[in-house]
Write an enzyme that holds these catalytic residues in place. Structure first.
Site, PDB file in Angstrom:
ATOM      1  N   SER A 134      15.954  81.706 -41.865  1.00  0.00           N
ATOM      2  CA  SER A 134      15.897  81.632 -40.687  1.00  0.00           C
ATOM      3  C   SER A 134      14.726  82.258 -40.174  1.00  0.00           C
ATOM      4  O   SER A 134      14.160  83.018 -40.425  1.00  0.00           O
ATOM      5  CB  SER A 134      17.098  82.888 -40.056  1.00  0.00           C
ATOM      6  OG  SER A 134      17.030  82.730 -38.721  1.00  0.00           O
ATOM      7  N   HIS A 140      15.513  73.114 -26.107  1.00  0.00           N
ATOM      8  CA  HIS A 140      14.365  72.997 -25.086  1.00  0.00           C
ATOM      9  C   HIS A 140      13.671  71.867 -25.185  1.00  0.00           C
ATOM     10  O   HIS A 140      12.596  71.693 -24.594  1.00  0.00           O
ATOM     11  CB  HIS A 140      13.565  74.194 -24.876  1.00  0.00           C
ATOM     12  CG  HIS A 140      14.159  75.484 -24.562  1.00  0.00           C
ATOM     13  ND1 HIS A 140      14.278  75.980 -23.293  1.00  0.00           N
ATOM     14  CD2 HIS A 140      14.839  76.525 -25.127  1.00  0.00           C
ATOM     15  CE1 HIS A 140      15.019  76.912 -23.260  1.00  0.00           C
ATOM     16  NE2 HIS A 140      15.484  77.464 -24.478  1.00  0.00           N
ATOM     17  N   THR A 177      21.713  71.344 -25.949  1.00  0.00           N
ATOM     18  CA  THR A 177      22.575  71.818 -25.184  1.00  0.00           C
ATOM     19  C   THR A 177      22.421  70.740 -23.951  1.00  0.00           C
ATOM     20  O   THR A 177      21.661  69.650 -23.754  1.00  0.00           O
ATOM     21  CB  THR A 177      21.848  73.106 -24.351  1.00  0.00           C
ATOM     22  OG1 THR A 177      22.742  73.437 -23.399  1.00  0.00           O
ATOM     23  CG2 THR A 177      20.514  72.687 -23.716  1.00  0.00           C
ATOM     24  N   LYS A 209      20.318  72.397 -20.048  1.00  0.00           N
ATOM     25  CA  LYS A 209      19.106  72.627 -19.505  1.00  0.00           C
ATOM     26  C   LYS A 209      18.526  71.366 -19.074  1.00  0.00           C
ATOM     27  O   LYS A 209      18.914  70.813 -17.848  1.00  0.00           O
ATOM     28  CB  LYS A 209      18.191  73.004 -20.888  1.00  0.00           C
ATOM     29  CG  LYS A 209      18.750  74.667 -20.877  1.00  0.00           C
ATOM     30  CD  LYS A 209      18.191  75.352 -21.861  1.00  0.00           C
ATOM     31  CE  LYS A 209      18.812  76.694 -21.955  1.00  0.00           C
ATOM     32  NZ  LYS A 209      18.630  77.692 -23.344  1.00  0.00           N
ATOM     33  N   THR A 221      39.472  76.297 -24.700  1.00  0.00           N
ATOM     34  CA  THR A 221      39.593  75.375 -23.918  1.00  0.00           C
ATOM     35  C   THR A 221      38.386  74.383 -23.917  1.00  0.00           C
ATOM     36  O   THR A 221      37.371  74.753 -23.882  1.00  0.00           O
ATOM     37  CB  THR A 221      40.094  75.682 -22.296  1.00  0.00           C
ATOM     38  OG1 THR A 221      41.148  76.521 -22.468  1.00  0.00           O
ATOM     39  CG2 THR A 221      40.443  74.529 -21.508  1.00  0.00           C
ATOM     40  N   THR A 231      14.196  90.357 -24.910  1.00  0.00           N
ATOM     41  CA  THR A 231      14.025  88.826 -24.973  1.00  0.00           C
ATOM     42  C   THR A 231      12.656  88.433 -25.617  1.00  0.00           C
ATOM     43  O   THR A 231      12.604  87.427 -26.431  1.00  0.00           O
ATOM     44  CB  THR A 231      14.063  88.175 -23.446  1.00  0.00           C
ATOM     45  OG1 THR A 231      15.287  88.679 -22.986  1.00  0.00           O
ATOM     46  CG2 THR A 231      13.844  86.561 -23.493  1.00  0.00           C
TER      47      THR A 231
HETATM   48  C1  LIG Z   1      19.554  78.573 -23.963  1.00  0.00           C
HETATM   49  C2  LIG Z   1      19.393  78.522 -25.433  1.00  0.00           C
HETATM   50  C3  LIG Z   1      20.508  78.169 -26.112  1.00  0.00           C
HETATM   51  C4  LIG Z   1      22.003  78.288 -25.657  1.00  0.00           C
HETATM   52  O1  LIG Z   1      22.227  77.030 -24.939  1.00  0.00           O
HETATM   53  P1  LIG Z   1      23.402  77.149 -23.473  1.00  0.00           P
HETATM   54  O2  LIG Z   1      23.844  75.816 -23.462  1.00  0.00           O
HETATM   55  O3  LIG Z   1      22.261  77.804 -22.530  1.00  0.00           O
HETATM   56  O4  LIG Z   1      24.286  78.155 -24.115  1.00  0.00           O
HETATM   57  C5  LIG Z   1      20.518  77.939 -27.483  1.00  0.00           C
HETATM   58  N1  LIG Z   1      19.425  77.988 -28.035  1.00  0.00           N
HETATM   59  C6  LIG Z   1      18.107  78.171 -27.414  1.00  0.00           C
HETATM   60  C7  LIG Z   1      16.884  78.054 -28.249  1.00  0.00           C
HETATM   61  C8  LIG Z   1      18.281  78.560 -25.960  1.00  0.00           C
HETATM   62  O5  LIG Z   1      17.055  78.657 -25.370  1.00  0.00           O
END
Ligand SMILES: *Cc1c(COP(=O)(O)O)cnc(C)c1O
Length: 406
Positions: A136, A216, A244, A247, A277, A362
């Protein structure tokens, strides 16, 4: 035990450390992003949001909103169950096909968020592959770390973005064991980008599975918005691509993409997929519309990059210390949690500019920062106001500036 006293004492510690999080209560205005109404004890003000992960403003795109309205009106609000128990809708199946196509993979599997997709997929793969070792990246996101931890598989951290270190660590592992290498493409706090090709070379040399988080990057990079791996022609070499829908795609949800067997395996064994769900069909329809649009349009990606370059240049000109990186994320280093929070509060109160302070855990202590994310919906006037407000507060607080660009 006095439970209440315990909770309060823990919160007091956070406050003393400058790490207590106070949410800004916003009401985003569709059609007017990045403008939002900010609700406070003293009333409501208009603010400009400079820290949204809705990087392209797709959360207000007419095609996305139309698809969601249409789905809501025709299918109703919720999915009505887990995917297994009556919750698999036509919208989910279409979205998964769209995602598989985006990444050039046989299949994709949806989750309720990116966090859940990392947590569920990594915990399932690493726990079910017999005697698996996970490698990791040292700066992986909390959702990956938690998924790996939950798997109880052995986990070895390799130095951030360091294929040579990964190679050494893989070489020391019994080659008969399954190995899973988990990393990200764009790291969201420093905005640096992984050497994906070199990492994949090392994975292939050792017969390890590769798992990339492109959260991202999807929507933002690559000719069709498939991410950094698409831009670099590497998608077919990656075992699992995770992303995701919350974003750049502007909606909500998470997913993995890969072979049909791998996705079917996770579908069949992941608790975080099976026992929850399904996403509302309207979200799936909105995400599908967003992905389809960004597959065919580069206008948003181009405007995004132009805006980022402009903000960077302007901050450089006045010596505001940003982290140099090849992505769309502009970290402005403050290096102190109290100052970071004060600057953020001051920008909000005096200039209606909202940039969230980013503090420990963070980011590491001493690297507290403001994380600015320009988007195509920020105007030249917005940029002027941001730059002059930052210049003012930098002078007021006597914060260090970099040698100014000529
Ligand atoms: C925001 C984020 C996630 C989680 O995605 P969400 O759809 O917001 O739950 C996963 N990995 C990274 C690197 C992120 O910044």
């Amino acid at each position: 035990m006095d439970y209440e006293a315990f909770f309060r004492a823990q919160l007091d510690t956070l406050k003393d450390d400058g790490r207590y999080r106070i949410f800004a209560e916003l009401e985003r205005k569709a059609g007017a992003f990045p403008r939002a109404r900010h609700h406070t004890e003293d009333g409501v003000n208009e603010v400009t949001v400079w820290c949204s992960n809705d990087y392209l403003g797709m959360g207000q795109h007419p095609k996305v909103l139309a698809a969601m309205h249409e789905s809501l009106d025709s299918c109703g609000a919720g999915a009505g169950g887990t995917r297994n128990i009556s919750g698999t809708t036509h919208a989910h199946v279409q979205l998964e096909a769209e995602l598989a196509d985006l990444h050039g993979k046989e299949a994709a599997l949806l989750f309720t968020s990116g966090y859940v997709s990392n947590w569920a997929a990594l915990s399932t793969l690493a726990s079910r592959l017999p005697n698996c070792v996970v490698l990791s990246d040292a700066l992986n996101h909390a959702s990956m770390i938690e998924g790996i931890r939950h798997s109880r598989a052995e986990c070895i951290r390799f130095a951030h973005n360091d294929p040579a270190d990964l190679d050494r660590k893989l070489a020391a592992i019994d080659p008969s064991r399954p190995r899973l290498v988990a990393f990200e493409s764009v790291y969201s706090m420093d905005g640096d980008i992984a050497p994906i090709a070199e990492i994949l070379d090392v994975c292939e040399k050792h017969g390890a599975m590769s798992y990339i988080d492109e959260v991202h990057a999807v929507g933002l990079y690559g000719a069709r918005g498939g991410g950094i791996a698409e831009r670099e022609g590497l998608m077919d070499r990656i075992t699992v691509i995770e992303g995701t829908l919350g974003k750049a795609f502007g909606v909500m949800g998470g997913y993995i993409a890969g072979t049909a067997a791998m996705c079917d395996f996770v579908r069949s064994f992941a608790s975080g997929f099976i026992f929850t769900t399904a996403l509302p069909p309207a979200l799936a329809a909105g995400a599908t519309a967003s992905i389809r649009h960004l597959k065919n349009s580069n206008a948003e990606r181009t405007a995004h990059q132009t805006r980022v370059a402009e903000v960077r240049k302007r901050l450089d000109q006045i010596g505001i210390p940003t982290v140099d990186n090849p992505s769309h994320i502009i970290p402005i280093m403050v290096g102190d949690p109290h100052k970071c929070k004060r600057i953020s509060d001051w920008l909000l109160e005096h200039h209606g500019i909202y940039v969230q302070p980013i503090n420990y855990p963070t980011v590491p202590m001493g690297t507290e920062r403001l994380r600015v994310t320009p988007s195509p919906v920020h105007t030249p006037g917005d940029i002027d106001r941001l730059v002059s407000a930052l210049s003012e507060i930098w002078s007021m607080c006597e914060l260090a500036r970099r040698a100014m660009a000529a």
